[in-house]
Design an enzyme around this catalytic site. Structure first.
Site, PDB file in Angstrom:
ATOM      1  N   THR A  21       0.811  -1.217   0.000  1.00  0.00           N
ATOM      2  CA  THR A  21       0.000   0.000   0.000  1.00  0.00           C
ATOM      3  C   THR A  21       0.844   1.266   0.000  1.00  0.00           C
ATOM      4  O   THR A  21       0.295   2.373  -0.003  1.00  0.00           O
ATOM      5  CB  THR A  21      -0.940   0.031   1.221  1.00  0.00           C
ATOM      6  OG1 THR A  21      -0.159  -0.036   2.424  1.00  0.00           O
ATOM      7  CG2 THR A  21      -1.923  -1.125   1.187  1.00  0.00           C
ATOM      8  N   SER A 141      18.566   1.460   0.959  1.00  0.00           N
ATOM      9  CA  SER A 141      18.385   2.901   0.798  1.00  0.00           C
ATOM     10  C   SER A 141      19.716   3.629   0.677  1.00  0.00           C
ATOM     11  O   SER A 141      20.705   3.263   1.320  1.00  0.00           O
ATOM     12  CB  SER A 141      17.615   3.462   2.006  1.00  0.00           C
ATOM     13  OG  SER A 141      17.660   4.865   2.043  1.00  0.00           O
ATOM     14  N   GLU A 143      20.304   6.290   2.034  1.00  0.00           N
ATOM     15  CA  GLU A 143      20.589   6.868   3.349  1.00  0.00           C
ATOM     16  C   GLU A 143      21.666   6.075   4.087  1.00  0.00           C
ATOM     17  O   GLU A 143      22.315   6.595   4.995  1.00  0.00           O
ATOM     18  CB  GLU A 143      19.318   6.931   4.194  1.00  0.00           C
ATOM     19  CG  GLU A 143      18.308   7.981   3.749  1.00  0.00           C
ATOM     20  CD  GLU A 143      18.762   9.407   4.050  1.00  0.00           C
ATOM     21  OE1 GLU A 143      19.484   9.604   5.046  1.00  0.00           O
ATOM     22  OE2 GLU A 143      18.388  10.320   3.290  1.00  0.00           O
ATOM     23  N   TYR A 164      17.055   5.116  11.048  1.00  0.00           N
ATOM     24  CA  TYR A 164      16.518   4.481   9.830  1.00  0.00           C
ATOM     25  C   TYR A 164      17.647   3.908   8.985  1.00  0.00           C
ATOM     26  O   TYR A 164      17.592   2.751   8.548  1.00  0.00           O
ATOM     27  CB  TYR A 164      15.715   5.498   9.022  1.00  0.00           C
ATOM     28  CG  TYR A 164      15.400   5.054   7.617  1.00  0.00           C
ATOM     29  CD1 TYR A 164      14.411   4.104   7.369  1.00  0.00           C
ATOM     30  CD2 TYR A 164      16.081   5.589   6.518  1.00  0.00           C
ATOM     31  CE1 TYR A 164      14.124   3.688   6.072  1.00  0.00           C
ATOM     32  CE2 TYR A 164      15.801   5.179   5.220  1.00  0.00           C
ATOM     33  CZ  TYR A 164      14.818   4.232   5.005  1.00  0.00           C
ATOM     34  OH  TYR A 164      14.534   3.824   3.726  1.00  0.00           O
TER      35      TYR A 164
END
Length: 373
Positions: A21, A141, A143, A164
């Site tokens: 989603t 990621s 990051e 994260y």
């Protein structure tokens, strides 16, 4: 669960998507359905519906022609995941679910580590224990690179600067450990920032384009942002899910950096978005310490040489075109007539599976509670 069928349907590839989603999950589901896959997605049970991004492709599971199926659950239980993997026996598993907001990860580091880091390990362990021969994609990621000098490539050492990013580094290495230690076909896609009209409204790019639309509509006057000098490699998310799919179609499991090779500052994104709408950003944008991170990453730029060579993948949407697509979509969402560049860009530069009416307008209507229009 849905058993394998005999005959023609048996040859249909079956994919499982976590985070279906979300921005990437919804686009990936669209892409795989367009390629003839049977698609299964994991969604969390909640008191409110959060399926607006996939309402336009949802099918009644009782329909004999249905190829999209949703399963309630989460990644906190290895046993539940194991049962699902064993029952579905998917050909491909795309692990996109995560607590993916960098700023929020500083506020809920334990939850971020559990979902983003340990969730990946539980999924890999379930695949190993099930014995199912599947291909696994881990959404890594940029990051993770953090303070590492740009440009960053597959061999660049990680220097994470957020909870994260640290959780993603753990997930990255667990993917490699299960690949090298247990022989799983497990790959990391190290995606740099990729945006679209389906990006969450608290992410800076969407916050900017939504703010532009609301200012143009007279619904707000000011837009408050944090660090305007951070530079990111921004691309268009639907193109990136094409790269995700390509990663799992290779003969051997490998890790790939996916990006555009260009860096633009938050300030540049702001200027481009306001200019496209005919507005002066200096009259509306204010910086506030509230949105600054305890630690930030100055500059992320992808070296996509490996993806170009091995995947034959290269981005088609430019930075100004990305901004135009997002501003047009947000103008439509507030009831304004879009300037039209976004629709033209999708028609001329993106595949048939991703066009304005189905991939943008219908999602805008679903978010506004008008999915039946």
């Amino acid at each position: 669960m849905v058993p394998r069928l005999k005959g023609e349907i048996a040859s249909m590839k079956r994919a499982l998507i976590t985070g279906i989603t979300g921005q990437d999950g919804s686009y990936l589901a669209e892409l795989l359905l367009s390629k003839g896959y049977e698609v299964h997605g994991i969604i969390r049970r909640a008191s409110t519906f959060n399926t607006q991004r996939i309402d336009h492709i949802y099918q009644d599971p009782h329909d004999p022609q249905a190829r999209l199926f949703l399963h309630y659950g989460d990644l906190a239980s290895t046993e539940w995941i194991l049962n699902l993997i064993y029952s579905l026996a998917p050909d491909e598993v795309y692990h996109l679910a995560a607590q993916s907001h960098v700023k929020v990860s500083f506020e809920i580091p334990e939850y971020t580590g559990d979902v983003t880091g340990l969730g990946t390990m539980r999924l890999l362990e379930a695949i190993r224990r099930s014995g199912v021969k599947t291909r696994f994609y881990q959404a890594s990621s940029s990051e993770m690179f953090g303070a590492a000098p740009a440009p960053q490539r597959e061999s660049t050492p990680f220097q994470p600067r957020s909870p994260y990013a640290a959780a993603k580094v753990y997930a990255y290495w667990m993917t490699r450990i299960y690949r090298e230690g247990y022989g799983l076909f497990a790959c990391n896609g190290i995606l740099f920032n990729h945006e679209s009209p389906r990006r969450g409204e608290t992410f800076v790019t969407r916050k900017i384009t939504r703010g532009v639309a609301r200012i143009a509509a007279g619904e707000q006057e000011k837009l408050f942002l944090g660090n305007l000098e951070a530079e990111r490699d921004w691309g268009y998310a639907p193109e990136y899910v094409e790269a995700i799919w390509l990663i799992l179609q290779q003969d051997q499991p490998e890790d790939f950096v996916i990006g555009t090779g260009e860096a633009h500052s938050v300030r540049e994104f702001v200027s481009e978005a306001f200019q496209y709408a005919g507005l002066d950003w200096r009259k509306h944008v204010e910086m506030t310490p509230r949105y600054l991170r305890p630690l930030d990453v100055d500059r992320l730029v992808a070296d996509l040489s490996k993806a170009r060579t091995k995947l034959r993948w290269e981005p088609r949407i430019t930075f100004p075109e990305l901004v135009a697509i997002m501003v047009d979509a947000d103008m439509e969402s507030v009831g304004l007539e879009p300037l039209g560049e976004g629709k033209r860009i999708l028609r001329t530069k993106v595949g048939h599976w991703h066009q304005w009416q189905d991939s943008v307008t219908k999602v805008v209507q679903a978010v506004a509670g008008r999915a039946s229009e």
